[in-house]
Design a protein around this motif. Structure first.
Motif, short mmCIF file in Angstrom:
data_model
loop_
_atom_site.label_atom_id
_atom_site.label_comp_id
_atom_site.label_asym_id
_atom_site.label_seq_id
_atom_site.Cartn_x
_atom_site.Cartn_y
_atom_site.Cartn_z
N UNK A 40 0.83 -1.22 -0.06
CA UNK A 40 0.03 0.08 0.11
C UNK A 40 0.88 1.38 0.17
N UNK A 41 2.04 1.28 0.58
CA UNK A 41 2.72 2.67 0.89
C UNK A 41 3.46 2.80 -0.73
N UNK A 42 3.97 1.52 -1.16
CA UNK A 42 4.42 1.76 -2.73
C UNK A 42 3.61 2.28 -3.76
N UNK A 43 2.13 1.63 -3.61
CA UNK A 43 1.11 2.10 -4.59
C UNK A 43 0.86 3.30 -4.25
N UNK B 70 12.70 -7.32 -4.03
CA UNK B 70 12.45 -7.53 -2.64
C UNK B 70 11.40 -8.52 -2.65
N UNK B 71 10.40 -8.75 -3.62
CA UNK B 71 9.45 -9.71 -3.55
C UNK B 71 10.25 -11.21 -3.76
N UNK C 214 11.30 6.05 -16.42
CA UNK C 214 12.77 5.39 -15.82
C UNK C 214 12.50 5.25 -14.03
N UNK C 215 11.93 6.17 -13.49
CA UNK C 215 11.44 5.94 -11.94
C UNK C 215 10.66 4.75 -11.84
N UNK D 159 11.60 1.36 -9.59
CA UNK D 159 10.78 1.15 -8.48
C UNK D 159 10.28 -0.35 -8.56
N UNK D 160 9.92 -0.65 -10.02
CA UNK D 160 9.50 -2.08 -10.46
C UNK D 160 10.57 -3.05 -10.08
#
Length: 292
Positions: free
Chosen positions: A213-216, A285-286, A273-274, A278-279
């Motif tokens: 949720x933080x990432x989204x 991380x996943x 690019x950003x 992030x992806x």
């Protein structure tokens, strides 16, 4: 029994979903056509003008990357977007968490309070902040009453951050609440039952589970903040203009469509690019979490 297992199996469900997609995929055509007309066509025209006006070539991009003002404006825009994202996260996280622990009736009121800005014009909200943040406004009076002011907030980056954070806060609260509401709170009880203090259980169990949720929310707020025009124009200073204001000046004031298009394409490229970075981080991380 074998037939029921076959129907309920993931492979069968996947084949059925694929078949349904083939039969009903044409329903997506109106949405795709609308997206192409309203987004891809203007984007293509902007990209075309960036390399054809006033002359064919990459002169507009050369001007951008050799202009100290243009580079400083891009960096300032990214910095303001990052600060706005951080501020909205710090304000929205406890608010979204509160929505998960209150009663259903209280949650309704908290949700309405979050959605209330969507029912008010952006211009009205921004002009309200102009009144509140001016040197003799309500905010400075309150700061002066507690011995912290008065401060010069209007026509400053601080005022821009305050106004943008207020507008974008719902885009952070709603993704956070959507993820937090699905977290099993019994995990916190289990962690405390194993000897963890409540604060440690929250930081080690709840916060990691809420990171999607933080990432989204952070991505939504950051990307949206890069294109803000009204709020920075009314609350900020011309000396601290963001890239959207510079694009408006190039196109509307100087009629330099090529330079405005180049600035827009550079901003789009930086955003993509950003997003890619992030992806990659989220995928790493996943994968690392799954390996553990």
């Amino acid at each position: 029994m074998a037939a029921l297992i076959e129907i309920a199996s993931p492979a069968t469900a996947g084949r059925r979903a694929k078949g349904a997609g083939g039969r009903w995929g044409w329903l997506l055509l109106p949405a795709l056509l609308l997206l192409a007309v309203l987004f891809l066509v203007p984007l293509g025209l902007m990209a075309w003008r960036s390399v054809t006006e006033p002359a064919t070539g990459l002169g507009n991009y050369s001007w951008f990357f050799t202009s100290d003002v243009a580079i400083a404006t891009l960096v300032r825009t990214l910095a303001v977007g990052a600060v706005v994202t951080l501020v909205t996260l710090l304000l929205s996280y406890p608010y979204a968490y509160l929505m998960t622990v209150v009663s259903a009736r209280q949650r309704i009121w908290l949700t309405l309070l979050v959605l209330l800005p969507f029912w008010t014009s952006l211009m009205v909200r921004t002009f309200a902040w102009v009144v509140l943040l001016q040197d003799s406004g309500v905010v400075n009076r309150l700061l002066g009453a507690v011995g912290l002011g008065p401060l010069h907030l209007i026509r400053t980056p601080t005022g821009v951050v305050i106004g943008m954070a207020q507008v974008l806060m719902p885009f952070m609260v709603l993704p956070l609440y959507a993820v937090m509401s699905g977290i099993d709170r019994r995990l916190l009880d289990a962690a405390q039952g194993m000897g963890a203090r409540p604060a440690v259980a929250f930081l080690r169990v709840f916060v990691p589970l809420s990171l999607p949720g933080v990432g989204a929310g952070a991505l939504t707020v950051f990307i949206t903040s890069l294109g803000f025009y009204v709020t920075p124009a009314l609350l900020g200073s011309p000396d601290q203009a963001l890239i959207s204001q510079q694009i408006f000046t190039q196109v509307n004031g100087l009629l330099a469509w090529g330079r405005g298009g180049a600035m827009g394409m550079v901003l789009l490229a930086v955003t993509l690019v950003l997003l890619g970075l992030v992806g990659v981080v989220l995928r790493f991380t996943r994968t690392r979490g799954g390996a553990r």
